[in-house]
Write a protein that holds these residues in place. Sequence first.
Motif, PDB file in Angstrom:
ATOM      1  N   ALA A 211       0.851  -1.201   0.047  1.00 49.65           N
ATOM      2  CA  ALA A 211      -0.126  -0.097   0.001  1.00 49.65           C
ATOM      3  C   ALA A 211       1.081   1.124  -0.160  1.00 49.65           C
ATOM      4  CB  ALA A 211      -1.110  -0.094   1.132  1.00 49.65           C
ATOM      5  N   LEU A 212       1.989   1.463   0.606  1.00 47.39           N
ATOM      6  CA  LEU A 212       2.814   2.210   0.559  1.00 47.39           C
ATOM      7  C   LEU A 212       3.676   2.574  -0.505  1.00 47.39           C
ATOM      8  CD1 LEU A 212       4.173   1.930   4.364  1.00 47.39           C
ATOM      9  CD2 LEU A 212       2.584   3.776   3.586  1.00 47.39           C
ATOM     10  N   THR A 213       4.028   1.361  -1.093  1.00 49.66           N
ATOM     11  CA  THR A 213       5.161   1.526  -2.255  1.00 49.66           C
ATOM     12  C   THR A 213       4.555   1.119  -3.577  1.00 49.66           C
ATOM     13  OG1 THR A 213       5.598  -0.875  -2.197  1.00 49.66           O
ATOM     14  CG2 THR A 213       6.953   0.782  -0.774  1.00 49.66           C
ATOM     15  N   GLY A 214       3.247   0.428  -3.837  1.00 52.50           N
ATOM     16  CA  GLY A 214       2.770   0.211  -5.194  1.00 52.50           C
ATOM     17  C   GLY A 214       3.346  -0.862  -5.636  1.00 52.50           C
ATOM     18  N   ARG A 215       4.283  -1.977  -4.890  1.00 53.53           N
ATOM     19  CA  ARG A 215       4.582  -3.072  -5.271  1.00 53.53           C
ATOM     20  C   ARG A 215       4.773  -3.869  -4.166  1.00 53.53           C
ATOM     21  NH1 ARG A 215      11.017  -3.549  -5.777  1.00 53.53           N
ATOM     22  NH2 ARG A 215      10.534  -5.547  -4.969  1.00 53.53           N
ATOM     23  N   ARG A 216       4.925  -5.279  -4.596  1.00 52.79           N
ATOM     24  CA  ARG A 216       5.008  -6.321  -3.473  1.00 52.79           C
ATOM     25  C   ARG A 216       6.367  -6.462  -3.025  1.00 52.79           C
ATOM     26  NH1 ARG A 216       1.229  -8.346  -7.108  1.00 52.79           N
ATOM     27  NH2 ARG A 216      -0.641  -8.916  -6.455  1.00 52.79           N
ATOM     28  N   PRO A 217       6.593  -6.714  -1.748  1.00 58.05           N
ATOM     29  CA  PRO A 217       7.960  -6.821  -1.188  1.00 58.05           C
ATOM     30  C   PRO A 217       8.722  -8.104  -1.874  1.00 58.05           C
ATOM     31  CG  PRO A 217       6.410  -7.659   0.550  1.00 58.05           C
ATOM     32  CD  PRO A 217       5.744  -6.902  -0.551  1.00 58.05           C
ATOM     33  N   PHE A 218       8.017  -9.440  -2.226  1.00 55.28           N
ATOM     34  CA  PHE A 218       8.573 -10.300  -2.724  1.00 55.28           C
ATOM     35  C   PHE A 218       7.837 -10.938  -3.987  1.00 55.28           C
ATOM     36  CE2 PHE A 218       8.813 -10.441   2.014  1.00 55.28           C
ATOM     37  CZ  PHE A 218      10.232 -10.547   2.274  1.00 55.28           C
ATOM     38  N   GLU A 219       8.487 -10.712  -4.985  1.00 49.95           N
ATOM     39  CA  GLU A 219       7.950 -11.130  -6.303  1.00 49.95           C
ATOM     40  C   GLU A 219       8.930 -12.049  -7.105  1.00 49.95           C
ATOM     41  OE1 GLU A 219       4.954  -7.961  -8.113  1.00 49.95           O
ATOM     42  OE2 GLU A 219       6.714  -6.852  -7.538  1.00 49.95           O
ATOM     43  N   GLY A 220       8.432 -12.935  -8.121  1.00 49.48           N
ATOM     44  CA  GLY A 220       9.135 -13.811  -8.895  1.00 49.48           C
ATOM     45  C   GLY A 220       8.535 -13.984 -10.098  1.00 49.48           C
ATOM     46  N   ALA A 221       9.341 -14.439 -11.304  1.00 48.31           N
ATOM     47  CA  ALA A 221       8.620 -14.544 -12.361  1.00 48.31           C
ATOM     48  C   ALA A 221       7.540 -15.740 -12.413  1.00 48.31           C
ATOM     49  CB  ALA A 221       9.908 -14.905 -13.341  1.00 48.31           C
ATOM     50  N   ASN A 222       7.564 -16.624 -11.546  1.00 50.66           N
ATOM     51  CA  ASN A 222       6.620 -17.702 -11.501  1.00 50.66           C
ATOM     52  C   ASN A 222       6.696 -17.859  -9.903  1.00 50.66           C
ATOM     53  OD1 ASN A 222       8.850 -19.385 -10.838  1.00 50.66           O
ATOM     54  ND2 ASN A 222       9.382 -19.695 -12.805  1.00 50.66           N
ATOM     55  N   LEU A 223       5.595 -19.055  -9.642  1.00 50.81           N
ATOM     56  CA  LEU A 223       5.227 -19.165  -7.951  1.00 50.81           C
ATOM     57  C   LEU A 223       6.471 -19.861  -7.428  1.00 50.81           C
ATOM     58  CD1 LEU A 223       3.324 -20.305  -6.036  1.00 50.81           C
ATOM     59  CD2 LEU A 223       3.015 -22.484  -7.243  1.00 50.81           C
ATOM     60  N   TYR A 224       7.178 -20.665  -7.951  1.00 47.87           N
ATOM     61  CA  TYR A 224       8.463 -21.002  -7.219  1.00 47.87           C
ATOM     62  C   TYR A 224       9.623 -19.893  -7.209  1.00 47.87           C
ATOM     63  CZ  TYR A 224       6.399 -25.461  -8.687  1.00 47.87           C
ATOM     64  OH  TYR A 224       5.525 -26.560  -9.021  1.00 47.87           O
ATOM     65  N   ALA A 225       9.663 -18.873  -7.987  1.00 47.53           N
ATOM     66  CA  ALA A 225      10.654 -17.764  -7.705  1.00 47.53           C
ATOM     67  C   ALA A 225      10.089 -16.988  -6.701  1.00 47.53           C
ATOM     68  CB  ALA A 225      10.850 -16.909  -8.890  1.00 47.53           C
ATOM     69  N   THR A 226       8.632 -16.916  -6.531  1.00 46.21           N
ATOM     70  CA  THR A 226       8.166 -16.110  -5.625  1.00 46.21           C
ATOM     71  C   THR A 226       8.270 -16.776  -4.262  1.00 46.21           C
ATOM     72  OG1 THR A 226       6.405 -15.137  -7.091  1.00 46.21           O
ATOM     73  CG2 THR A 226       5.889 -15.277  -4.603  1.00 46.21           C
ATOM     74  N   LEU A 227       8.138 -17.996  -3.917  1.00 38.71           N
ATOM     75  CA  LEU A 227       8.249 -18.673  -2.582  1.00 38.71           C
ATOM     76  C   LEU A 227       9.819 -18.632  -2.474  1.00 38.71           C
ATOM     77  CD1 LEU A 227       5.809 -21.752  -3.486  1.00 38.71           C
ATOM     78  CD2 LEU A 227       5.394 -19.869  -2.228  1.00 38.71           C
ATOM     79  N   HIS A 228      10.621 -18.715  -3.378  1.00 37.72           N
ATOM     80  CA  HIS A 228      12.185 -18.497  -3.090  1.00 37.72           C
ATOM     81  C   HIS A 228      12.471 -17.612  -2.633  1.00 37.72           C
ATOM     82  CE1 HIS A 228      16.568 -19.082  -3.221  1.00 37.72           C
ATOM     83  NE2 HIS A 228      16.641 -17.846  -3.754  1.00 37.72           N
ATOM     84  N   ALA A 229      11.866 -16.346  -2.947  1.00 36.88           N
ATOM     85  CA  ALA A 229      12.177 -14.989  -2.575  1.00 36.88           C
ATOM     86  C   ALA A 229      11.604 -14.646  -1.118  1.00 36.88           C
ATOM     87  CB  ALA A 229      11.242 -14.082  -3.452  1.00 36.88           C
ATOM     88  N   VAL A 230      10.483 -15.229  -0.740  1.00 35.68           N
ATOM     89  CA  VAL A 230       9.617 -15.157   0.331  1.00 35.68           C
ATOM     90  C   VAL A 230      10.744 -15.884   1.668  1.00 35.68           C
ATOM     91  CG1 VAL A 230       7.759 -15.912   1.895  1.00 35.68           C
ATOM     92  CG2 VAL A 230       7.511 -15.061  -0.201  1.00 35.68           C
TER      93      VAL A 230
END
Length: 289
Positions: A211-230
């Motif tokens: 809400a403050l920045t307009g983007r998610r703190p953890f993002e990846g190109a796909n589900l597995y990349a997102t889970l890795h980032a988290v």
Amino acid sequence: MPSTVIAGRYEIRDMIGRGAHAMVAEAYDPRLSRLVALKIVPRRSDEEGMELLSRFEQEARTVARLSHPGIVPVHDFGHGPDYAWLAMELVIGESLEDVLRRTPRLPVAEATRIVLELLDALAAAHRRGIVHRDVKPANILLAANEEDGLGQVKVTDFGVAHLPTQADGAELTTVGQMLGTPSTMAPEQVRGAAPDPRMDLWAAGVILFRALTGRRPFEGANLYATLHAVQAEEAPAPSSLVPELPAALDDVVARALRKDPADRFGSAEEMAAALRAAVVSYQGSKVLV
């Protein structure tokens, strides 16, 4: 779509939304002369269908335990041969997800107000031993009001919530089973750890960041990349993306997003107190300037 009258009582007026396993419709209850939101799940005889029905019943029991202005209340629950239904308060407004898609960055006052109301609702659930486990913008409704700005927070969808003890003593999930939405799941939730209120606080931190920045703190190109980032990456400080944001808010977000739950806020009340202090500090600095 089921028949236009559910349980011989609820007259379906309009479709609100449809998911993979359920649909939500606006319906009229002639007995009490009011509109309700009716969540409907088709009944299935296979193992997955039986588990979905059990979760649906658990959702009704979960919300029935809660009485808080920031949580959408349940009015009725039942099931027939073809489907089960859950009648809830009809919230006139929009979800926070809809708002953030339209306006990715919110003003500091509005972003923090929404998260403070969310934390107040979560605190009420946590005091009853209930962990939501799927706190995300799509599950935060903002009730329309006659004033300027976005509406009051109403938390909904306790479908995967954890109760301290199931009515029959059985758990619908086991340790090692991953439940939730990847973009707002805490690292230990990704690993299937036992439910903990601090999972919900992580999600609140993710929502505040977005809400403050307009983007998610953890993002990846796909589900597995997102889970890795988290699990492996550190979120940037919000002020590194939006320089006018105060460092006090950076500190709140950073603590909410600690990888180790023991390093996060100990409760929703503690996180809310820190967020309020950060807002007061920010507002005071603006007055001085």
